[in-house]
Design a protein around this motif. Structure first.
Motif, PDB file in Angstrom:
ATOM      1  N   CYS A  59       0.929  -1.244  -0.248  1.00 38.29           N
ATOM      2  CA  CYS A  59       0.066  -0.100   0.386  1.00 38.29           C
ATOM      3  C   CYS A  59       0.664   1.380   0.176  1.00 38.29           C
ATOM      4  N   PHE A  60       2.098   1.060   0.408  1.00 44.12           N
ATOM      5  CA  PHE A  60       2.985   2.622   0.870  1.00 44.12           C
ATOM      6  C   PHE A  60       3.388   2.657  -0.620  1.00 44.12           C
ATOM      7  N   VAL A  65       1.469   4.381  -2.343  1.00 40.28           N
ATOM      8  CA  VAL A  65       1.576   6.287  -2.530  1.00 40.28           C
ATOM      9  C   VAL A  65       2.620   6.648  -2.912  1.00 40.28           C
ATOM     10  N   ILE A 114      -8.196   0.373   5.696  1.00 41.33           N
ATOM     11  CA  ILE A 114      -6.862   1.318   5.182  1.00 41.33           C
ATOM     12  C   ILE A 114      -6.884   0.985   3.238  1.00 41.33           C
ATOM     13  N   LEU A 169      -6.983   3.968   0.914  1.00 42.21           N
ATOM     14  CA  LEU A 169      -6.487   4.030   0.130  1.00 42.21           C
ATOM     15  C   LEU A 169      -7.127   4.231  -1.083  1.00 42.21           C
ATOM     16  N   PHE A 197      -1.562   6.325   6.529  1.00 43.40           N
ATOM     17  CA  PHE A 197      -2.192   6.113   5.343  1.00 43.40           C
ATOM     18  C   PHE A 197      -3.981   6.948   5.972  1.00 43.40           C
ATOM     19  N   TRP A 222      -2.318  11.307   6.162  1.00 47.06           N
ATOM     20  CA  TRP A 222      -2.713  10.725   3.604  1.00 47.06           C
ATOM     21  C   TRP A 222      -3.576  11.487   3.266  1.00 47.06           C
TER      22      TRP A 222
END
Length: 492
Positions: free
Chosen positions: A397-398, A401, A433, A437, A482, A485
């Motif tokens: 997931c990062f 991003v 999460i 996202l 997240f 963000w």
């Protein structure tokens, strides 16, 4: 042993150990297929490349047989090296010699070997081996019809064996309680949140009974007692008592340095656990003391893989403190000052720590406005393919991003599809999460007006609230927030 097992073992070898193995192998005159395989694996960790090259060079040889033989030779070499420094291993070898001598009816030599080992075990805290040696001595006395020994002396020797068995039983009870405590903690409330002490009452009563028994408390049982207390006090929120126990535990190891393993993995695991507990209960000011104790374990006499593990673990905790405090520039300076080889050497030794270290490196680069560099550093984590590992999912997931922040929209769509395919087989519901996202990216807030983004953010309130109320998912935000963000994208 398959090729993967051999590859994992070779990845733990230092340059000196690889050189030692090659010199040992080269003493043989005939062509060595296993040595060619060793060179292939050492040069490339890619199993497909190794298989193709081996088949081309030795089409009539079995890769599986060669891998098994290579694994055996490497283990034999490492055991011989360890015999020089590991007292317990030396005892096991001595016990094997004594048994072989007895089997060949060389009883005098056997008892001489046994008594030599028994006389030198004062610095070795291995109760089971001590008992086995004492049992060998008593067996010998029985075989020689109890020559040159009185009944009083025989009873005294038997009492030593009884005491050893009693201490072994006591130690096992300590281990059982400690393991049960850990088991319950793992399946209870998240770490860092105090729990109710009542669910451990039965274990506490048993632990008190062991401590108050007449059995001798050796350093190993004292260590388990203090570990039990430290976990209990940490979980129940009695942090002053937990801190006191941490310092007592470290003091116990320092007072019994002669009993440490070679390398001292037990001491390392204890310090690592203490630091994790301190981090979980937000006692960051006490962490540098134990980080320093951890760094002191590094020693040239220990294997290279262990020294690198120490370097990486110390760096990991130092970075975590800076990340928690939000000192991103200082953290970036720390990774810039650390040689690249510290990060890259021995990646297969405690791979989860290696992946976490790479993640922190990537996160620090991102926070210092270097998303491109952050993507490059995170790539080995993404390619590690740790199926359905929560931390790995956070890293994926990062990575999404990072591609978003790099404005790499074409690859971003591909990565999102790839991630959804990867997680499609899981049985559990989609985490909040991921929902947050993907919805944030799908709504493309960078193309919308401020008013439109405020309206869209209101629609995400339900997901955000659910995420905050889920303790497991909320705990994952410690790696990367997240939620923060996503909200920031709509408020820009």
């Amino acid at each position: 042993m398959n090729l993967i097992s051999v590859s994992e073992l070779i990845n733990t070898l230092s340059a000196a150990e690889k050189r030692q193995f090659k010199l040992m192998a080269q003493k043989q005159q005939k062509e060595k297929v296993y040595l060619y395989l060793f060179d292939l694996v050492a040069a490339s960790g890619n199993t497909a490349i190794v298989k193709a090259a081996f088949k081309k060079a030795y089409p009539s040889s079995s890769l599986d047989i060669s891998a098994r033989y290579l694994h055996k030779l490497l283990c034999d070499m490492l055991v011989r090296n360890q015999l020089k420094n590991d007292a317990s291993l030396h005892l096991i070898q001595g016990l094997m010699k004594a048994k072989l001598l007895r089997q060949r009816n060389l009883t005098n030599q056997a008892i001489k070997q046994t008594r030599q080992l028994l006389s030198g075990y004062g610095t070795i805290d291995d109760l089971l081996l001590k008992y086995l040696l004492k049992r060998e001595e008593l067996n010998y006395l029985s075989e020689v019809q109890f020559k040159n020994i009185s009944e009083k002396q025989l009873i005294a020797e038997q009492q030593i064996a009884r005491d050893l068995l009693k201490n072994i039983r006591n130690l096992q009870e300590h281990y059982a309680l400690y393991e049960l405590l850990k088991y319950r903690l793992i399946r209870s409330a998240p770490r860092g949140k105090p729990g109710h002490p009542g669910c451990f009452n039965d274990l506490l009563l048993e632990e008190l009974a062991i401590i108050n028994s007449r059995a001798k408390q050796n350093p190993e049982s004292q260590k388990l007692h203090l570990l039990f207390q430290s976990f209990y006090f940490t979980y129940t929120g009695n942090y002053p008592a937990a801190l006191k126990t941490f310092y007592l535990l470290n003091s116990l190891f320092e007072k019994n340095k002669a009993l440490l393993q070679h390398p001292p993995l037990d001491y390392f695991d204890t310090l690592d656990g203490l630091l994790e507990n301190l981090k979980a209960v937000h006692q960051y000011d006490h962490m540098p003391y134990f980080i320093n104790k951890l760094s002191l374990l590094e020693n040239k006499k220990y294997p290279a893989y262990f020294n690198y593990l120490i370097k990486k673990t110390v760096l990991l905790f130092e970075l975590e403190i800076l990340i928690i405090k939000g000192e991103w520039l200082k953290a970036y300076g720390s990774i810039q000052a650390t040689p690249v080889w510290v990060r890259n050497e021995f990646p297969s030794v405690q791979p989860q720590k290696q992946l976490l270290l790479l993640f922190y490196y990537s996160l620090i680069c991102y926070k210092n406005q270097q998303p491109g560099k952050a993507k490059k550093i995170l790539t080995p984590v993404i390619t590690s393919r740790q199926d359905h590992n929560i931390f790995y999912n956070v890293c994926r997931c990062f990575n999404i991003v990072l591609h978003y922040e790099s404005n790499d929209m074409e690859y971003l769509d591909y990565e999102i599809r790839s991630y959804k395919r990867f997680t499609a087989a899981r049985q559990s519901p989609i985490p909040n999460i991921e929902k947050l996202l993907f919805k944030t990216i799908a709504l493309r807030p960078w193309l919308q007006t401020a008013f439109r983004n405020r309206q869209q953010l209101k629609k995400l309130t339900a997901i955000i609230t659910t995420l905050q109320q889920n303790p497991v998912e909320n705990s994952l935000l410690k790696y990367f927030n997240f939620m923060e963000w996503a909200i920031a994208k709509f408020e820009q």
